[in-house]
Design an enzyme around this catalytic site. Structure first.
Site, PDB file in Angstrom:
ATOM      1  N   GLU A 184       0.799  -1.226   0.000  1.00 25.69           N
ATOM      2  CA  GLU A 184       0.000   0.000   0.000  1.00 25.69           C
ATOM      3  C   GLU A 184       0.837   1.284   0.000  1.00 25.69           C
ATOM      4  O   GLU A 184       0.841   2.040   0.975  1.00 25.69           O
ATOM      5  CB  GLU A 184      -0.960   0.002   1.191  1.00 25.69           C
ATOM      6  CG  GLU A 184      -1.939  -1.155   1.148  1.00 25.69           C
ATOM      7  CD  GLU A 184      -3.106  -0.984   2.133  1.00 25.69           C
ATOM      8  OE1 GLU A 184      -3.156   0.025   2.848  1.00 25.69           O
ATOM      9  OE2 GLU A 184      -3.977  -1.878   2.143  1.00 25.69           O
ATOM     10  N   GLU A 372      -4.949  -8.753   0.686  1.00 29.09           N
ATOM     11  CA  GLU A 372      -5.528  -8.485   2.014  1.00 29.09           C
ATOM     12  C   GLU A 372      -7.009  -8.202   1.863  1.00 29.09           C
ATOM     13  O   GLU A 372      -7.433  -7.519   0.918  1.00 29.09           O
ATOM     14  CB  GLU A 372      -4.911  -7.236   2.679  1.00 29.09           C
ATOM     15  CG  GLU A 372      -3.544  -7.418   3.271  1.00 29.09           C
ATOM     16  CD  GLU A 372      -3.052  -6.156   3.982  1.00 29.09           C
ATOM     17  OE1 GLU A 372      -3.887  -5.323   4.424  1.00 29.09           O
ATOM     18  OE2 GLU A 372      -1.828  -6.004   4.081  1.00 29.09           O
TER      19      GLU A 372
HETATM   20  C1  FCB Z   1      -4.086  -2.469   5.559  1.00 20.79           C
HETATM   21  C2  FCB Z   1      -2.665  -2.688   6.020  1.00 20.79           C
HETATM   22  C3  FCB Z   1      -2.551  -3.722   7.109  1.00 20.79           C
HETATM   23  C4  FCB Z   1      -3.660  -3.555   8.132  1.00 20.79           C
HETATM   24  C5  FCB Z   1      -4.999  -3.561   7.448  1.00 20.79           C
HETATM   25  C6  FCB Z   1      -6.165  -3.467   8.398  1.00 20.79           C
HETATM   26  O1  FCB Z   1      -4.206  -1.216   4.992  1.00 20.79           O
HETATM   27  O2  FCB Z   1      -1.871  -3.094   4.938  1.00 20.79           O
HETATM   28  O3  FCB Z   1      -1.282  -3.632   7.695  1.00 20.79           O
HETATM   29  O4  FCB Z   1      -3.463  -2.383   8.825  1.00 20.79           O
HETATM   30  O5  FCB Z   1      -5.063  -2.481   6.564  1.00 20.79           O
END
Ligand code: FCB
Length: 461
Positions: A184, A372
């Site tokens: 990110e 994720e």
């Molecule tokens: C993402 C991050 C991870 C965690 C999740 C909830 O943006 O990559 O580390 O904080 O959110």
């Protein structure tokens, strides 16, 4: 907040019959994702250097309740039993990040052999358990020594990051095939250097463009190094993404949505694809020219094997005269009476489907991995049980959206749940729990939540 099951519509927790793992195909990859700083603890152990989050957490008011990650989940000492848990849950992939300052305490120069040993042990344990290790090179924990030299504002970071990449590739590339370069980058540029909500806590709109550009250069350069150093590597980078809806059909709101989309979804993938930055939708980005050198457009390109998409929520935006530069503001989910998690993030599985489609539409995007996805809810522990039906429903709904995308031919090849266990959630400290496994931070006891049990049943289906 009220249990989300009361307002998540669609399927109920018991409704497993509607889909099963086999529907995704035998090749589909199932994993859990983690990040070094959020779980490892042991920040002063075995020669690790400080990172920007160590410094940031010491500043007053930066982390909720003044918490820090000095111990976190103590994964540094408990990785063997935690990996055992990954296996018991039925996941075959484990995504973790390398702490740059454990490997290179000063960011460059002397390699800390104890750091290399830790990750070697971790990788070897994964392999022994039949789990495929996925390395993220940068999940937000820049060595403090490099921040002292300007951090992501300094173009020299391209050579620092290249050196770090090469060290990792040489040390781990004989056993690790799957690599994610950045996690990110938008959060680094936006939260770390523009709003200051994340480490290193720098504020100012003029920081945004150089940080963005240096991240995008590192993303591609590191990809090239991995390609050269790691045989048969499967290389990606992980971007945050949110489907953006305009608040109305007015031309001003539609343009605002396009600007938000440029920032939230297009900013780091398009330069890698050779398309440059999305200045068409957000002309402010053209000012990046002052940080560009001849040949940079070409240097931003890298042919990633996959793009990691991290999707948690969708957003609705509208035009606003009160927000200079962006000229937009978000209409918060809580004001729109839609289902939300305890972070206030809108639960919108359809948004996952839409954003997968949007990324799949780029001719240059090869595979997509959902690197994720997950949700925080206010979990309640009753003795040695944690029942979290809201999280189970969240996963079910999002997985169904991904399945729908696959059925439409979108090349989404894997899914990583965020996250294995509750951990240090950055500025939220330990208040936001995202785990499939509950962690009692006083005793380090782990309790598999009912969502974790659902997931392991699902993985057997
Ligand atoms: C993402 C991050 C991870 C965690 C999740 C909830 O943006 O990559 O580390 O904080 O959110």
């Amino acid at each position: 907040m009220a249990a989300a099951t009361t307002h998540i519509s669609g399927i109920s927790e018991q409704d497993e019959s509607q889909f099963c793992r086999a529907d995704f195909g035998a090749e589909f990859k199932w994993g859990v994702a983690t990040a070094a700083y959020q779980i490892e603890g042991a920040v002063n152990t075995d020669g690790r250097g400080d990172c920007i989050w160590d410094t940031f957490a010491k500043r007053k008011g930066k982390i909720k309740l003044g918490q820090n990650a000095t111990e976190a989940c103590d994964f540094y000492h408990r990785y063997e039993s935690d990996l055992q848990l990954v296996k018991e849950l039925g996941f075959k992939q484990f995504r973790f990040s390398i702490s740059w300052s454990r490997i290179l305490p000063q960011g460059t120069g002397t390699v800390n052999e104890a750091g290399i040993l830790f990750y070697n042990n971790l990788i070897n344990k994964c392999l022994e358990l039949g789990i495929e290790p996925w390395i993220t090179l940068y999940h937000w924990d820049l060595p403090q020594a490099l921040e002292n030299r300007g951090g992501w504002m300094n173009r020299d970071i391209v050579s620092w990051f290249s050196e770090y990449t090469a060290v990792c590739a040489k040390a781990f590339g004989d056993r690790v095939r799957c690599w994610i370069v950045l996690n990110e980058p938008m959060a680094v540029a936006g939260l770390g250097y523009t709003t200051g909500l994340h480490a290193p806590g720098k504020k100012g709109i003029w920081n945004f463009l150089p940080v963005m550009h240096h991240l995008a250069l590192c993303q591609a350069e590191s990809g090239r190094i991995l390609r050269a150093e790691v045989t048969n590597a499967y290389i990606g980078t992980a971007v945050s993404c949110s489907y953006v809806y305009p608040n109305s059909s007015s031309a001003a709101d539609v343009r605002a949505a396009k600007r938000a989309d440029a920032l939230m979804n297009r900013l780091f993938v398009e330069p890698a694809l050779g398309l440059g930055y999305p200045v068409d939708a957000f002309p402010f980005l053209a000012k990046v020219k002052r940080y560009m050198q001849p040949g940079d457009l070409e240097k931003l390109r890298f042919d990633f094997d996959f793009i990691g998409l991290q999707n948690y929520f969708s957003v609705v935006v509208k035009h606003s005269y009160l927000a200079p530069v962006l000229w937009l503001k978000e209409v918060p989910a809580i004001l729109r009476n839609v289902p939300v998690t305890s972070m206030g993030w809108e639960i919108d599985p359809d948004g996952m489907f839409k954003i997968l489609k949007q990324f799949a539409a780029y001719p240059g995007v090869r595979d997509i991995i959902v690197s994720e996805n997950g949700a925080a809810f206010e979990d309640i522990r009753r003795e040695d049980k944690v029942d979290d039906p809201d999280r189970t429903v969240y996963f079910q709904q999002y997985l169904k959206a991904i399945l729908r995308a696959r059925k439409e031919g979108i090349k989404v090849k894997g899914y990583f749940a965020w996250t294995l266990m509750d951990n240090f959630e950055w500025a939220e400290g330990y208040l936001a729990r995202f785990g499939l496994v509950f962690v009692d931070f006083k005793t380090q006891q782990r309790i598999v939540k009912s969502s974790g049990r659902w997931f392991s049943r699902f993985l057997k289906s």
